[in-house]
Structures are given as structure tokens and as C-alpha cells.
Design an enzyme around this catalytic site. Sequence first.
Site, PDB file in Angstrom:
ATOM      1  N   GLU A 187       0.932  -1.217   0.049  1.00 38.86           N
ATOM      2  CA  GLU A 187      -0.073  -0.016   0.074  1.00 38.86           C
ATOM      3  C   GLU A 187       0.928   1.198  -0.081  1.00 38.86           C
ATOM      4  OE1 GLU A 187      -2.445  -1.587   3.439  1.00 38.86           O
ATOM      5  OE2 GLU A 187      -4.151  -0.866   2.270  1.00 38.86           O
ATOM      6  N   GLU A 200      -3.738  -9.247   4.235  1.00 41.02           N
ATOM      7  CA  GLU A 200      -4.480  -8.897   5.398  1.00 41.02           C
ATOM      8  C   GLU A 200      -5.873  -9.855   5.709  1.00 41.02           C
ATOM      9  OE1 GLU A 200      -3.334  -6.960   3.154  1.00 41.02           O
ATOM     10  OE2 GLU A 200      -2.545  -4.922   4.088  1.00 41.02           O
TER      11      GLU A 200
HETATM   12  C1  3H9 Z   1      -1.401  -4.738   7.247  1.00 39.43           C
HETATM   13  O1  3H9 Z   1      -0.690  -4.330   6.617  1.00 39.43           O
HETATM   14  C2  3H9 Z   1      -2.656  -3.972   7.505  1.00 39.43           C
HETATM   15  C3  3H9 Z   1      -2.572  -2.629   6.716  1.00 39.43           C
HETATM   16  O2  3H9 Z   1      -3.212  -2.855   5.464  1.00 39.43           O
HETATM   17  C4  3H9 Z   1      -3.465  -1.408   7.349  1.00 39.43           C
HETATM   18  C5  3H9 Z   1      -2.827  -0.766   8.372  1.00 39.43           C
HETATM   19  C6  3H9 Z   1      -3.593   0.549   8.765  1.00 39.43           C
HETATM   20  N1  3H9 Z   1       4.599  -7.411  11.929  1.00 39.43           N
HETATM   21  O3  3H9 Z   1       7.242 -15.421   9.128  1.00 39.43           O
HETATM   22  P1  3H9 Z   1       8.706 -15.160   9.428  1.00 39.43           P
HETATM   23  C7  3H9 Z   1       7.851 -11.253  12.402  1.00 39.43           C
HETATM   24  S1  3H9 Z   1      -1.514  -6.060   8.149  1.00 39.43           S
HETATM   25  C8  3H9 Z   1       5.401  -7.728  12.935  1.00 39.43           C
HETATM   26  O4  3H9 Z   1       9.305 -16.281  10.329  1.00 39.43           O
HETATM   27  P2  3H9 Z   1       9.650 -15.499   6.836  1.00 39.43           P
HETATM   28  C9  3H9 Z   1       7.272 -12.594  12.638  1.00 39.43           C
HETATM   29  O5  3H9 Z   1       6.606 -12.535  14.013  1.00 39.43           O
HETATM   30  C10 3H9 Z   1      -0.053  -7.078   7.814  1.00 39.43           C
HETATM   31  N2  3H9 Z   1       6.370  -8.757  13.018  1.00 39.43           N
HETATM   32  O6  3H9 Z   1       9.804 -15.018   8.314  1.00 39.43           O
HETATM   33  C11 3H9 Z   1       8.863 -13.380  12.922  1.00 39.43           C
HETATM   34  O7  3H9 Z   1       9.174 -12.932  14.391  1.00 39.43           O
HETATM   35  P3  3H9 Z   1       9.974 -13.934  15.258  1.00 39.43           P
HETATM   36  C12 3H9 Z   1      -0.040  -7.633   6.520  1.00 39.43           C
HETATM   37  C13 3H9 Z   1       6.263  -9.462  11.705  1.00 39.43           C
HETATM   38  O8  3H9 Z   1      10.845 -15.143   6.178  1.00 39.43           O
HETATM   39  C14 3H9 Z   1       9.849 -12.657  12.130  1.00 39.43           C
HETATM   40  O9  3H9 Z   1       9.070 -11.336  11.675  1.00 39.43           O
HETATM   41  N3  3H9 Z   1       1.476  -8.332   6.150  1.00 39.43           N
HETATM   42  C15 3H9 Z   1       5.408  -9.228  10.893  1.00 39.43           C
HETATM   43  O10 3H9 Z   1       9.286 -17.147   6.890  1.00 39.43           O
HETATM   44  C16 3H9 Z   1      10.076 -13.442  10.686  1.00 39.43           C
HETATM   45  O11 3H9 Z   1       8.792 -13.742  10.229  1.00 39.43           O
HETATM   46  C17 3H9 Z   1       1.337  -9.622   6.432  1.00 39.43           C
HETATM   47  O12 3H9 Z   1       0.401 -10.297   7.112  1.00 39.43           O
HETATM   48  C18 3H9 Z   1       4.598  -8.079  10.700  1.00 39.43           C
HETATM   49  N4  3H9 Z   1       3.681  -7.623   9.704  1.00 39.43           N
HETATM   50  O13 3H9 Z   1       8.437 -14.773   6.194  1.00 39.43           O
HETATM   51  C19 3H9 Z   1       2.798 -10.220   6.488  1.00 39.43           C
HETATM   52  N5  3H9 Z   1       5.711 -10.129   9.928  1.00 39.43           N
HETATM   53  O14 3H9 Z   1      11.172 -13.944  14.572  1.00 39.43           O
HETATM   54  C20 3H9 Z   1       3.161 -11.246   7.460  1.00 39.43           C
HETATM   55  C21 3H9 Z   1       6.487 -10.999  10.247  1.00 39.43           C
HETATM   56  O15 3H9 Z   1      10.200 -13.181  16.610  1.00 39.43           O
HETATM   57  N6  3H9 Z   1       4.374 -11.606   7.465  1.00 39.43           N
HETATM   58  N7  3H9 Z   1       7.038 -10.562  11.660  1.00 39.43           N
HETATM   59  O16 3H9 Z   1       9.210 -15.191  15.261  1.00 39.43           O
HETATM   60  C22 3H9 Z   1       4.655 -12.789   6.634  1.00 39.43           C
HETATM   61  O17 3H9 Z   1       4.123 -13.179   5.951  1.00 39.43           O
HETATM   62  C23 3H9 Z   1       5.919 -13.385   6.626  1.00 39.43           C
HETATM   63  O18 3H9 Z   1       6.562 -12.880   7.753  1.00 39.43           O
HETATM   64  C24 3H9 Z   1       7.029 -12.937   5.714  1.00 39.43           C
HETATM   65  C25 3H9 Z   1       8.470 -13.529   6.080  1.00 39.43           C
HETATM   66  C26 3H9 Z   1       6.762 -13.460   4.459  1.00 39.43           C
HETATM   67  C27 3H9 Z   1       7.068 -11.413   5.674  1.00 39.43           C
END
Ligand code: 3H9
Length: 700
Positions: A103, A123
Site C-alpha cells: 500500500e 490482510e
Molecule cells: C497490514 O499491513 C494492515 C494494513 O493494510 C493497514 C494498516 C492500517 N509485523 O514469518 P517469519 C515477524 S497487516 C510484525 O518467520 P519468513 C514474525 O513474527 C500486515 N512482525 O519469516 C517473526 O518474528 P520472530 C500484512 C512481523 O521469512 C519474524 O518477523 N502483512 C510481521 O518465513 C520473521 O517472520 C502480513 O500479513 C509483521 N507484519 O516470512 C505479512 N511479519 O522471529 C506477515 C513478520 O520473533 N508476514 N513478523 O518469530 C509474513 O507473511 C512473513 O513474515 C514474511 C516473511 C513473508 C514477511
Amino acid sequence: MSVVTYEIKDEIGIISVNYPPVNALSVHVRTGIKESIETARTDASRAVLIVCDGRTFIAGADITEFGKPPMSPSLPEVLATIEKSQKPVIAAMHGTALGGGLETALACHYRCALSSAMVGLPEVKLGLLPGGGGTQRVPRLTGVESALNMIISGNPVPAAQALEMGLVDRIFDDNLLQNAMAYAKELVDKNAPLRRVRDITIEPSSIPDGFFENYRTQTTKRYRGLLAPQNIISCVQAAVDLPMDEGLARERELFMELMTSTQSAALRHMFFAERTSAKVNGLPKDTPVKQILSVGIIGGGTMGGGIAMNFANAGIPVCILEVNEEALQRGMDIVAKNYGITVKKGKLSEKAAQSRKALITGTLDYNDLKDKDLIIEAVFENLELKKQIFAKLDSICKKGAILATNTSYQDVNQIAASTKRPEDVIGLHFFSPANVMRLLEVVRADKTSDEVLATAMALAKKIKKVPALSRVCYGFIGNRMLRFYGRESQLCLIEGSTPEQIDNAMQSFGMAMGPCAVGDLAGLDIGYKAREALTDEQKGEPKTYRIADTLVEMGRLGQKTGAGYYTYDPATRQRVSDPKVMEVVEKVAKDLGITRRKIDDQEIVNRLIFALINEGIKILEEGIAQRPSDIDVVYVFGYGFPAYVGGPMHYADTVGLKKVYDTICTFRDQHGEAYWKPAALLEKLARENKTLEQWAAQQA
Ligand code: 3H9
């Protein structure tokens, strides 16, 4: 060190985000980007680039901030600042530009990306919708249907597809920063206009009549019970019907509605639960991990074959051992059939399927397993047989090999004791179908070494499983709890329900399937055979199993015999109610002196789910599971528990432990303490008015 830096290089202002691990949009990142854009307004830069350090472009909003008081500036404020900039702002993406990350890029005037990048709006998987203008900007760029498909599935698309869809303007194979700077210069040199996505209007007449109604009907069917997809459709419809600012206001309103929903709280809980479950309390971070480059599997049945596929899919060669040629061939045929189905569904190319199959070989000779790094025993549930196999493995396998059992119930300590190397023995409990189900229960026996445990956890990730650690007990976490769920479904049936009522009530709660339908799918003979090995005392009261036993004795083993709790159409496998089953139910109830009564759906749900919860809390008390969220992982990834309810432990917190405790006490008064003794920890937390999450935080 600041998480956002700003500098001018060759007349281009470069905003660099450096907030590991995934550059999430925390308040510091939002502030940094906004301030940098404001600085660029009056400085010597001619264009501004937003790039990220580390493994990825911004992967979304910072999920850890959700549910807490909002902190200024909000993402919409930051994006408005970017969009209003009088100098072109260009996003340069790599890794995974997700959610608020994409975004942010969409609020920029131009977007470029590495060809290896993925972009998406996931999301919905957190029970939310894109709340930073995604629902308004994506349809303006890609068209309405494409936008809906992308936002409702939540699945990211590769950069090349994003280019075709109009989400990205330019792609580079490498050197992102250098190429993005050249692109920015090219834009300023040719005086490229400030292209704001908000200026695009979607012509309402371009949308076929009834499009949104039809899309909503299909979505309701496909995403049963979920709120977010419905709100997403409303937002995208607003992108067509309303001017940009009103559309953004509508998006904000519907985003906040979801943010405060129990569904989103549950899905966010599951996001962190999935990531936490791989962590072993007390295991030193620097524990060495063994390399697993070859695997042996003992038993080529449905389970062994499915397990083998996981390793082949990860590029690890597997050798399946069977007792004779016929059994081996049968196992290989099952594997070939499964790959065939995946190819037919278009999820795998024929070539990839062939190369994966080539990694799976067979043998009848134990000596062929002697050099394997990991051996998984997957024979049927007989402790003596398993002990013999492990004694044999001990005499054959190389020093340092991991010896694992896929047992669902048996005592891994006893299995380990049949070897002279119990430290190398572990339970790796896969769930059927093993090539599909994501859960892997990792069972730590008393003498399992840290190294073997750390290897198992790392290996789970490699083969794309979600691990959950269990100590040894009968049935480990999942099956131990399931017995009580199964018991209550049998009792509800004999006391007054029908298989349809029970299954429908549980499906309405959100379970993928109800317990009677699951029994028919798995085969009612499995439980029957398991009970045969038990003493009468272990089996419990006949009212908890007599109906199931009678059906098996009538030859009704479930889907495989065309009849169980239901009858099945041989062609379609469609289930149909069968009056003969109710005759059995009524006769067994009469024989056991039970007067049937009307049972409502809520009672069914409460009895089945609260039985799971009570046993789950006992499992926590005993230290069998490390934390409540691991139990949720087991149930969501292994037993079809709805992720949007968050697993049985999170659900207990949502209902309130006091209410759960009081209801269990009522059941105890009605059905006796033998069935309904509240867990001591439940009673304690209910009295203290605490949640399991608070308890877990204190333990950590
Ligand atoms: C959003 O964006 C809302 C908006 O539209 C509007 C707002 C107003 N935040 O998965 P991993 C941490 S909603 C905080 O093992 P990978 C995760 O907990 C969001 N922390 O790595 C982990 O911590 P730990 C939309 C986050 O390489 C570490 O990072 N976005 C977030 O297998 C490593 O993560 C999503 O839903 C976050 N957003 O995969 C994306 N993301 O090491 C969510 C990750 O302490 N994330 N962490 O356990 C993912 O899909 C995967 O993490 C990603 C990397 C593909 C990025």
C-alpha cells in the site's frame, strides 16, 4: 540507530528503511518515512526513492501494534503525505512487499521491483482488509475482478505478474538501488507526470450487472463464516461507487470493524502461535543442528508414502523399506497417484513431479538404511513391533543417525529404551494425509538430546510443516485431547442427537468436518481395533463406544465400505442419512437403559469443545505442551479447528475461563466427576479472573 535514514545521492532523495526482520511499519518507520518526505519537499532532490535494507521491502503494518492504542502518524496519514508530494516518489521493492508495504508503494507515483520480488495484500489471512488504501487503489490499477481475487485470496503474486496487472511499472533482474536510481532519473529527465492512482476512475458501466451480488454469493460459499472477505467486497464496491476520499473513509470504517472482531484477534493470535511453536523453551540458541541429506522410512503404507513425499518435495532423497515386493509396489503406486492428482490440479508440472518421484526409492533390505541421516518408522500401532524395529535400527544405522517414530499414541520412552542410543530417538507424528496436513507433532522423549530436538524443529521448517512440541503421554497433545471430544460426541448421540445434528452443529461452529463424518472418512475400524487392545477399564463405559462398535460389527466401517454413520453414494461419495443408523442408536440406548432426550446444538458444541479445553489445560498443567498457543497450533493445523476461532485454548480465553469453568461444573453435576472434573489450572485461573494468555506470559 535510526530505522529510517534519508540522504541525497546524484539528485535523488533516498529513504532507506532498516527495521529487521521484515521492515514492518512500526510507529518509528511511519514517522521516519513521513519526516523524510517532508524534508524532501524543500531540499535539492529532484525525485525520492523508498527502498529497504535487509531481506525484504516493507512486509506490512507492524502486527504487534494491533489491538493497542493507536500511535500517530497513522499509515493513512503517511500515505497521504507521500501521495501529495510535488516531487515524484518511487518505490523500489524486493523480497515480499506485503499489506501496508504494498500500500505504501501504491501511494507512490511509480513502482519498480526486482524480478524475484512478490507483492500481495495478505490482510485477509489476519481477518482484516487492506486499511492503507489497498482496496481503493488496487481496483483502480488492475480492474475490479482481479483486485477482488487478489485481496480475498491474500496470495502474493510474482513481480512479472504484478507488472502485467499494472501494479508495478518496471522490473529489474538485479542491482535494485542502482537501477531504481537510473529509473528515477529517467522519470525526472523526461518530466514524467506525478501519477496518482487516486486520479483514476473506474467507469461503473464497465461492471456487468449483478457482478458484486454474484461475487458475494460465491465468496459466502467459499469462505464460510468469515467476515473479512465480505467487508473487502464492500470496499471494492465503494471504489467503483464513491470518490476516492469517501472510498478511503469507507475502507477505514470497515477495517476498524474487523480490527475489533474476535475473528481477527484469533487469526492474529494464530499468526504468532505458528511462529512461536517452533521455539523450544530452554534450548540454547547455539544448539548444533544435524544435516539431514538422506531419509529412510519404514513402512510404505498411506502414511509412509505421504511422509516420503514431504522430503522428496524438499529435494531430500528418501528410501522406503517394506516387507515384500507387493507392499512396496503398493506404496510406490500411492505416491505416484498422489503426485498425479497434484499435477492434474495444476499445482505441479509433470516434469517437477517426475523429478520428485525419482527421489523416492524402495528396498526390502534394512542394510540399505544404514547410512541414512534420519529414519522414520511408520508401521502400524503396535508397541512390541516398534520396539523390535528400533532394536534392529540400533544395530544397523550409522552413529549419529536420528531414529524417529511416527507413532500416534505409543510410549516413545519405551521405544527409545529398546536402543542403546535413546538420545537419538524422537517422535515425529505426521497427520494424514501426510503430504497435505501441515502439523508435525514433535515428541520429546525423556532422553532425546537437544541436538536431535533442534534438528527436528529445523527440519520441520525445511519440509514446510508447522511443528508443535509434546512430551510423552498417551496420544500426545492432539490425540489425547481428541478422545474426550470423541467421547462427548458418542454421548450426545446416545443421549438424544443424530449424526447429522452433531456434524452440522460442529460445522456451524467452524470445524472443517463433524466427528461422525470424520469417523467415516478415517474408518470406524481404526478405533475398534484400538479398543480391542484395551482392558474393559481402559475402554470406559460402553455408552462411550457401543454404537461405534455395533456399526463396525455390521460391516459399516465408513466411506471405504460405503456405509458408516451415513451411507455414501459410490459415484459421488455424497453422504446420505440412513435410518438403520438411528435404529442402532436407539437400540443401544435402550439396552444401556438410557432415555433419549432433545439436545440442542449449543449443548453439543459446548460439550465437545469444552471437553477439548479441559483436557488441553490438564496437558498444560502437566507440562506436556510448552504453551497454550502450541495446543492451538496442533488443533488448527492438524484437526480442522477453525483458525478464525483461534484453537481451543484461545477460544477458551474468548469465551472467558470463568464461563468455561462454570459450564464444566454444570456438566459435572449432570454427568458425574468421572467425565467432567475441571482442570485445577482452569479453576485457579477462573477464580483469579485471568486468561491462559496471561498465564503463558507469566510462565515465559
Ligand atoms: C497490514 O499491513 C494492515 C494494513 O493494510 C493497514 C494498516 C492500517 N509485523 O514469518 P517469519 C515477524 S497487516 C510484525 O518467520 P519468513 C514474525 O513474527 C500486515 N512482525 O519469516 C517473526 O518474528 P520472530 C500484512 C512481523 O521469512 C519474524 O518477523 N502483512 C510481521 O518465513 C520473521 O517472520 C502480513 O500479513 C509483521 N507484519 O516470512 C505479512 N511479519 O522471529 C506477515 C513478520 O520473533 N508476514 N513478523 O518469530 C509474513 O507473511 C512473513 O513474515 C514474511 C516473511 C513473508 C514477511
